[in-house]
Design a protein around this motif. Structure first.
Motif, mmCIF file in Angstrom:
data_model
loop_
_atom_site.group_PDB
_atom_site.id
_atom_site.type_symbol
_atom_site.label_atom_id
_atom_site.label_comp_id
_atom_site.label_asym_id
_atom_site.label_seq_id
_atom_site.Cartn_x
_atom_site.Cartn_y
_atom_site.Cartn_z
ATOM 1 N N PRO A 397 -3.063 -11.060 2.787
ATOM 2 C CA PRO A 397 -2.475 -11.034 4.129
ATOM 3 C C PRO A 397 -0.938 -10.999 4.123
ATOM 4 O O PRO A 397 -0.312 -11.313 3.129
ATOM 5 N N THR A 398 -0.426 -10.602 5.300
ATOM 6 C CA THR A 398 1.026 -10.524 5.449
ATOM 7 C C THR A 398 1.398 -10.809 6.899
ATOM 8 O O THR A 398 0.549 -10.706 7.772
ATOM 9 N N ASN A 399 2.659 -11.142 7.145
ATOM 10 C CA ASN A 399 3.088 -11.232 8.536
ATOM 11 C C ASN A 399 4.338 -10.392 8.796
ATOM 12 O O ASN A 399 4.874 -10.396 9.882
ATOM 13 N N SER A 400 4.805 -9.690 7.768
ATOM 14 C CA SER A 400 6.014 -8.905 7.990
ATOM 15 C C SER A 400 5.829 -7.439 7.598
ATOM 16 O O SER A 400 5.882 -6.551 8.429
ATOM 17 N N TRP A 401 5.558 -7.195 6.325
ATOM 18 C CA TRP A 401 5.387 -5.808 5.894
ATOM 19 C C TRP A 401 4.390 -5.789 4.751
ATOM 20 O O TRP A 401 4.063 -6.834 4.173
ATOM 21 N N THR A 402 3.907 -4.609 4.450
ATOM 22 C CA THR A 402 3.042 -4.482 3.296
ATOM 23 C C THR A 402 3.234 -3.097 2.686
ATOM 24 O O THR A 402 3.810 -2.208 3.310
ATOM 25 N N ALA A 403 2.757 -2.946 1.464
ATOM 26 C CA ALA A 403 2.865 -1.638 0.811
ATOM 27 C C ALA A 403 1.463 -1.150 0.464
ATOM 28 O O ALA A 403 0.635 -1.919 -0.016
ATOM 29 N N ILE A 404 1.216 0.115 0.736
ATOM 30 C CA ILE A 404 -0.067 0.708 0.378
ATOM 31 C C ILE A 404 0.182 1.604 -0.831
ATOM 32 O O ILE A 404 1.092 2.441 -0.795
ATOM 33 N N TYR A 405 -0.567 1.384 -1.893
ATOM 34 C CA TYR A 405 -0.413 2.190 -3.112
ATOM 35 C C TYR A 405 -1.680 3.007 -3.296
ATOM 36 O O TYR A 405 -2.785 2.504 -3.095
ATOM 37 N N PHE A 406 -1.553 4.254 -3.673
ATOM 38 C CA PHE A 406 -2.734 5.083 -3.924
ATOM 39 C C PHE A 406 -2.400 6.187 -4.908
ATOM 40 O O PHE A 406 -1.235 6.474 -5.158
#
Ligand code: HEC
Ligand code: HEC
Length: 466
Positions: A397-406
């Motif tokens: 979980p996050t409350n600010s930002w996240t990164a999606i890697y693929f």
């Protein structure tokens, strides 16, 4: 469409509207990337010019058809229109085009009830675009609130939830910087100047060239084919029960409107109620003319087999459901065009009507290369089933930002769609990299479903925002 306010996620908008990111200048951490695509066009343009209204349709039940097409279609003008129709460069986030919601194989309707817009789903079902040139000024949109095709192609362009072309100057600069637009404008209009007016003219020419005069119905009218017994029966029932609204006996387009007409009310004779209960508070033409509450456009039935789901809100999935409505489910709508309780045809007649409706299909139109996406290479991919894409989302979980890697080794265009747990569209993004950082602080706590698609590889991930 015009009534939807985008859910403004400001942090995002500043990133996505930012004109400082150009297609050749991909930020290192890859927030936004624009496809580096160039349209593939034939050396000499395809033939779009209209030979006039086909003779076999000239006499209609309504008398002689003296319709004139709005704009003269030129091959170079329509070619430019084709590129504009499919080009995502025109949209605010460079990820949407007319074709996102208007798909050729569906006769330029969409295959879903509501289409994904820039921020939220559209409020009404996307409409097919065949044969509109000949019905210019009859009225456009489900509520017929628009009366000029050229004028109305501007609306989706500027609608913040459709193409979202709000920064015209920025978009024109983007277009000037491409390898292809200056030349295409030069060919179409004699100089390379790009303006909204020219964009509209070219799109209108492309759409005006979309006609479906190769249906079995047309072949029968020309004496080149014969109806089956069921089709013939269906045709006769249709003429009696349905023809008064879905005119005009011969061409199944809207009644051709030859009057002059900026006077909006002039077009009301072609607005109808067909016994549908009002849903989603959509009162159709009542929104612009109170005395026409509950009335909608009866669209052309040409290519109707391909354009489901049906009605202004796409409430019916297939033609069988449509016939069930006309057969038995219609309610009292106060206008009397379709009796409450339906026409009570019975199964055989309903099937015959459907058989007849299918004679209005033109497959050459929905597969014609001249209307196809010039940004897709001419090589047709053999359709492969979707396969799993390797993906990870961190922090989560996050409350600010996240990164999606693929995985995206060859830098293809990756599409990322975010929906909330109720399935509502939150955000659509694209990148040519293998990572996308997203700001989520404005989304509200909850679970979100991320769909990441690269070619035929696809992955679904859950993201918790707390
Ligand atoms: C996000 C989806 C979406 C996009 C993008 C979009 N449209 Fe549409 N289009 C719709 C919907 C939904 C309607 C019906 C709107 C209504 O009745 O309120 C519609 C209606 C139309 C109509 C009216 C058809 C008729 O029979 O009255 C035309 C013409 C049209 N669109 C052209 C375009 C063009 C040209 C573009 C690109 C510049 C475009 N659209 C982009 C969803 C979209
Ligand atoms: C009183 C006028 C009227 C009659 C009679 C009528 N229709 Fe319609 N039809 C409409 C209107 C108006 C709509 C669009 C309604 C809406 O979306 O709210 C419509 C929509 C449709 C659609 C869906 C179009 C689309 O693009 O989604 C089909 C198919 C259809 N009618 C077939 C028929 C058939 C078949 C009959 C005869 C059994 C018939 N209609 C009789 C007015 C009529």
């Amino acid at each position: 469409m015009r009534f939807l306010l985008p859910i403004a996620i400001l942090a995002f908008c500043t990133i996505f509207f930012s004109s400082s990111i150009t297609k050749n200048q991909v930020a290192k951490n890859a927030l936004v990337v624009v496809g580096d695509e160039v349209p593939t066009l034939p050396d000499s343009p395809y033939d779009y010019e209209n030979d006039g209204f086909p003779e076999h349709l000239l006499m209609t039940n309504w008398g002689e058809n003296d319709s004139t097409i709005l704009d003269v279609v030129t091959n170079d003008g329509a070619t430019l229109g084709r590129v504009l129709f499919y080009d995502e460069i025109l949209s605010a986030n460079e990820n949407i085009s007319c074709a996102t919601c208007h798909k050729q194989e569906r006769s330029f309707a969409d295959d879903t009830r509501f289409s994904e817009g820039v921020n939220v789903d559209t409020r009404r079902n996307s409409m097919q675009l065949n044969d509109l040139g000949w019905t210019n000024r009859a009225g456009f949109f489900w509520d017929m609130s628009q009366h000029d095709l050229k004028d109305m192609v501007r609306l989706p362009l500027q609608d913040e939830n459709e193409i979202g072309l709000t920064d015209l100057e920025g978009v024109i600069n983007r277009m000037i910087a491409t390898d292809y637009y200056p030349e295409l404008f030069e060919k179409a209009f004699g100089s390379s100047t790009i303006s909204m007016d020219r964009i509209q003219m070219a799109l209108t020419q492309f759409i005006s060239a979309m006609t479906t005069f190769n249906t079995k119905f047309d072949q029968v009218q020309r004496g080149d084919a014969f109806f089956t017994a069921a089709e013939e029966t269906g045709f006769h029932i249709f003429e009696e029960a349905c023809g008064m609204c879905h005119t005009d006996g011969q061409s199944f387009m809207l009644p051709i409107f030859n009057g002059n007409t900026n006077d909006a009310l002039n077009s009301t004779p072609f607005l109808f109620a067909n016994g549908l209960p009002i849903e989603n508070n959509d009162i159709g033409a009542g929104e612009w003319s109170p005395e026409h509450e509950g009335l909608f456009k009866a669209p052309t039935l040409r290519n109707i087999e391909k354009t489901g789901p049906y009605m202004h809100d796409g409430r019916f999935e297939n033609l069988e459901d449509v016939m069930k409505h006309y057969n038995e489910d219609a309610v009292e709508d106060g206008w009397g065009g379709v009796p409450a309780g339906g026409f009570q045809f019975g199964d055989e007649e309903s099937d015959a009507i459907i058989a007849f409706l299918k004679t209005l299909s033109d497959d050459t139109f929905t597969t014609d290369v001249k209307f196809s996406n010039p940004f897709e290479s001419g090589v047709v991919d053999v359709e492969k089933p979707n396969q799993e894409l390797t993906t990870s989302v961190y922090p989560n979980p996050t409350n600010s930002w996240t990164a999606i890697y693929f995985e995206n080794p060859s830098g293809r265009k990756a599409e990322i769609v975010v929906r909330n747990i109720q399935g509502q569209l939150i955000r659509k993004m694209s990148t040519n990299n293998s990572q996308l950082n997203i700001e989520v602080s404005q989304w509200g706590a909850g679970t979100y479903i991320l769909t990441i698609k690269v070619g035929n590889l696809i992955s679904e991930q859950k993201l918790s925002v707390n």
